[in-house]
Design a protein around this motif. Structure first.
Motif, PDB file in Angstrom:
ATOM      1  N   GLU A   1       2.716  -3.522   5.992  1.00  0.00           N
ATOM      2  CA  GLU A   1       1.320  -3.723   5.609  1.00  0.00           C
ATOM      3  C   GLU A   1       0.497  -3.886   6.881  1.00  0.00           C
TER       4      GLU A   1
ATOM      5  N   CYS B   1      -1.181  -7.193   8.100  1.00  0.00           N
ATOM      6  CA  CYS B   1      -0.406  -8.383   8.450  1.00  0.00           C
ATOM      7  C   CYS B   1      -0.404  -8.618   9.954  1.00  0.00           C
ATOM      8  N   SER B   2      -0.364  -9.883  10.318  1.00  0.00           N
ATOM      9  CA  SER B   2      -0.200 -10.265  11.718  1.00  0.00           C
ATOM     10  C   SER B   2       1.297 -10.366  12.021  1.00  0.00           C
TER      11      SER B   2
ATOM     12  N   ASP C   1       2.769 -13.010  13.039  1.00  0.00           N
ATOM     13  CA  ASP C   1       3.223 -14.252  12.400  1.00  0.00           C
ATOM     14  C   ASP C   1       3.507 -14.033  10.917  1.00  0.00           C
ATOM     15  N   ASP C   2       2.677 -13.210  10.253  1.00  0.00           N
ATOM     16  CA  ASP C   2       2.917 -12.886   8.845  1.00  0.00           C
ATOM     17  C   ASP C   2       4.252 -12.156   8.686  1.00  0.00           C
ATOM     18  N   TYR C   3       4.495 -11.173   9.559  1.00  0.00           N
ATOM     19  CA  TYR C   3       5.750 -10.422   9.487  1.00  0.00           C
ATOM     20  C   TYR C   3       6.952 -11.335   9.706  1.00  0.00           C
TER      21      TYR C   3
ATOM     22  N   ALA D   1       7.044 -14.586   9.005  1.00  0.00           N
ATOM     23  CA  ALA D   1       7.167 -15.415   7.788  1.00  0.00           C
ATOM     24  C   ALA D   1       7.842 -14.643   6.657  1.00  0.00           C
ATOM     25  N   LEU D   2       7.625 -13.329   6.616  1.00  0.00           N
ATOM     26  CA  LEU D   2       8.228 -12.485   5.586  1.00  0.00           C
ATOM     27  C   LEU D   2       9.661 -12.068   5.924  1.00  0.00           C
TER      28      LEU D   2
END
Length: 196
Positions: free
Chosen positions: A146, A149-150, A152-154, A156-157
């Motif tokens: 996506e 997404c940042s 940090d988002d990646y 977290a996922l």
């Protein structure tokens, strides 16, 4: 110079051949491929679960897994040059070739910041990009990416490892996470960068 990390999840994917063909053709003298660990590294995890040896040994086994994937890539595309050291990488690029990194210099006897499962081949690719002063880091994944997404988002996922943000936070180069189906798009970016 670009560092392009090809995830171990592509080791059994027919698209791997397309990636290697594009990079070896259009990245000559400008691309270093970092192989993921994939099934080779998964073996290290499984054996560590059984035998409970330390993370240094598991790290070294995973590094050897990355080297095995590098050898496999070379077997699939003989235009690639296996390179274990900075000097070998630079020599391959200077000769107009594409290097595939076999990170044998990262075999350690003692624990350090690289020898934990929080540091996977994603972070090792960023570590190498920092070390080589790369112009761009591309991380190729099998999962959906996506763009909004940042990093940090990646993390977290679970798409990149927990240490990846730290290795790229102050990077002077752009970091692109791309899907395995994006080989043509990366090829076009390489062509555009050559024309500039």
């Amino acid at each position: 110079m670009w560092v392009v990390k090809i995830g171990g999840s592509l080791s059994r994917d027919p698209l791997l051949g397309e990636w290697l063909a594009h990079l070896s053709e259009f990245g000559r003298g400008r691309v270093v491929i970092v192989p993921g660990g994939g099934g080779f590294a998964d073996e290290a995890r499984e054996h560590q679960d059984i035998w409970r040896f330390d993370d240094v040994a598991a790290h070294n086994m995973a590094v050897l897994g990355m080297a095995q994937y590098a050898v496999m890539m070379h077997g699939l595309c003989r235009r690639l040059v296996i390179a274990a050291t900075d000097a070998q990488i630079r020599a391959a690029l200077h000769a107009g070739r594409v290097a595939v990194w076999a990170p044998l210099d990262l075999l350690f006897q003692e624990a350090n910041r690289l020898t934990s499962w929080d540091v996977t081949s994603d972070s090792l690719a960023a570590w190498l990009a920092n070390r080589l002063n790369a112009e761009r880091l591309v991380i190729v994944k099998s999962c959906e990416i996506e763009p909004a997404c940042s990093i940090d988002d990646y993390a977290a996922l679970g798409i990149v490892d927990p240490s990846f943000a730290g290795f790229t936070r102050d990077a002077s180069y752009p970091v692109d996470l791309v899907n395995r189906n994006d080989a043509s798009r990366v090829r076009d970016r390489l062509l555009h960068a050559t024309a500039d």
